[in-house]
Design an enzyme around this catalytic site. Structure first.
Site, PDB file in Angstrom:
ATOM      1  N   CYS A 164       7.830   1.641   7.991  1.00 15.88           N
ATOM      2  CA  CYS A 164       8.676   0.650   8.679  1.00 15.88           C
ATOM      3  C   CYS A 164       7.845  -0.522   9.209  1.00 15.88           C
ATOM      4  O   CYS A 164       6.909  -0.329   9.994  1.00 15.88           O
ATOM      5  CB  CYS A 164       9.421   1.339   9.821  1.00 15.88           C
ATOM      6  N   GLY A 165       8.212  -1.739   8.801  1.00 10.27           N
ATOM      7  CA  GLY A 165       7.500  -2.919   9.247  1.00 10.27           C
ATOM      8  C   GLY A 165       7.603  -3.152  10.745  1.00 10.27           C
ATOM      9  O   GLY A 165       6.628  -3.539  11.400  1.00 10.27           O
ATOM     10  N   HIS A 166       8.791  -2.923  11.310  1.00 10.04           N
ATOM     11  CA  HIS A 166       8.973  -3.107  12.753  1.00 10.04           C
ATOM     12  C   HIS A 166       8.136  -2.089  13.533  1.00 10.04           C
ATOM     13  O   HIS A 166       7.624  -2.401  14.612  1.00 10.04           O
ATOM     14  CB  HIS A 166      10.444  -2.958  13.114  1.00 10.04           C
ATOM     15  N   CYS A 167       7.995  -0.895  12.978  1.00  5.66           N
ATOM     16  CA  CYS A 167       7.182   0.141  13.627  1.00  5.66           C
ATOM     17  C   CYS A 167       5.710  -0.251  13.627  1.00  5.66           C
ATOM     18  O   CYS A 167       4.996  -0.044  14.613  1.00  5.66           O
ATOM     19  CB  CYS A 167       7.361   1.483  12.914  1.00  5.66           C
TER      20      CYS A 167
END
Length: 209
Positions: A48-51
């Site tokens: 996950c990029g946001h993670c």
């Protein structure tokens, strides 16, 4: 040589900071989370990029909050490896952050940068319900916002505080041991809400069992 040493020190520092975040799995989740009065858990997916964007902020916040008084532990769960936990707590997107108070989850509604995380979580520790001891204190507490007040002590108290923990960001909560502030009636919750049109207050007494 010097560059190699510097790289090693930077890598070591990153590992030390990362270690401030507690790693949770299905095997240790209940043991750790249920033992804490307050702990904040991030459910993430490695892809996950946001993670990935949140990770350094989460690590920085954890390093600071562990020195808070009282300490505020931050943890993380790889939801892709611990699907049962993700399912249990209704995780459907990443990252999902939840606050656990004595094992009871509530949604995290704060910022995602380290400074914002630190400030928000410091405001979340401590009692979720204000103690009032006099009629003056009670009147002062009954602000224009919606408020709930528990009178006396009894079987309703535990559930009242659980509700306060869960909804502390949405409503104001108070409690008092002095039932005389409620006409001598214990075990009741008073809900106080504003009527904007008349600028008066509506008070509702609810038996809480």
């Amino acid at each position: 040589m010097i560059r190699g040493v510097l790289y090693f020190l930077v890598t070591l520092l990153a590992l030390v900071r990362a270690s401030d975040v507690i790693v949770l799995t299905e095997s240790n989740f209940d043991l750790i989370v249920n033992d804490k009065d307050f702990i904040v858990v991030e459910f993430y997916a490695p892809w996950c990029g946001h993670c990935k964007k949140l990770e350094p902020e989460w690590n920085k916040a954890a390093a600071t909050l562990k020195r808070n008084n009282p300490p505020i532990p931050l943890a993380k769960v790889d939801a892709t490896e611990n699907g049962a936990l993700a399912s249990k707590f209704g995780v459907s997107g990443y990252p999902t952050i939840k606050i656990f108070r004595r094992g009871t989850p509530a949604e995290y509604g704060g910022p995602r940068d380290s400074a914002g995380i630190i400030k928000f979580l410091k405001s979340q520790v401590g009692p979720s319900a204000t103690e009032v001891n006099t009629a003056t204190e009670l009147e002062k507490f009954l602000t224009p916002d919606v408020a709930f007040v528990s009178f006396g002590e009894g079987s309703h108290t535990t559930n009242f505080f659980k509700l306060a923990d869960k909804l502390r960001n949405s409503f104001n909560f108070a409690h008092t041991k002095d039932v005389s502030l409620n006409g001598g009636v214990a075990g009741l919750v008073l809900m106080h809400s504003p009527i904007k049109a008349s600028k008066k207050h509506d008070t509702l007494i609810i038996p809480y069992e």
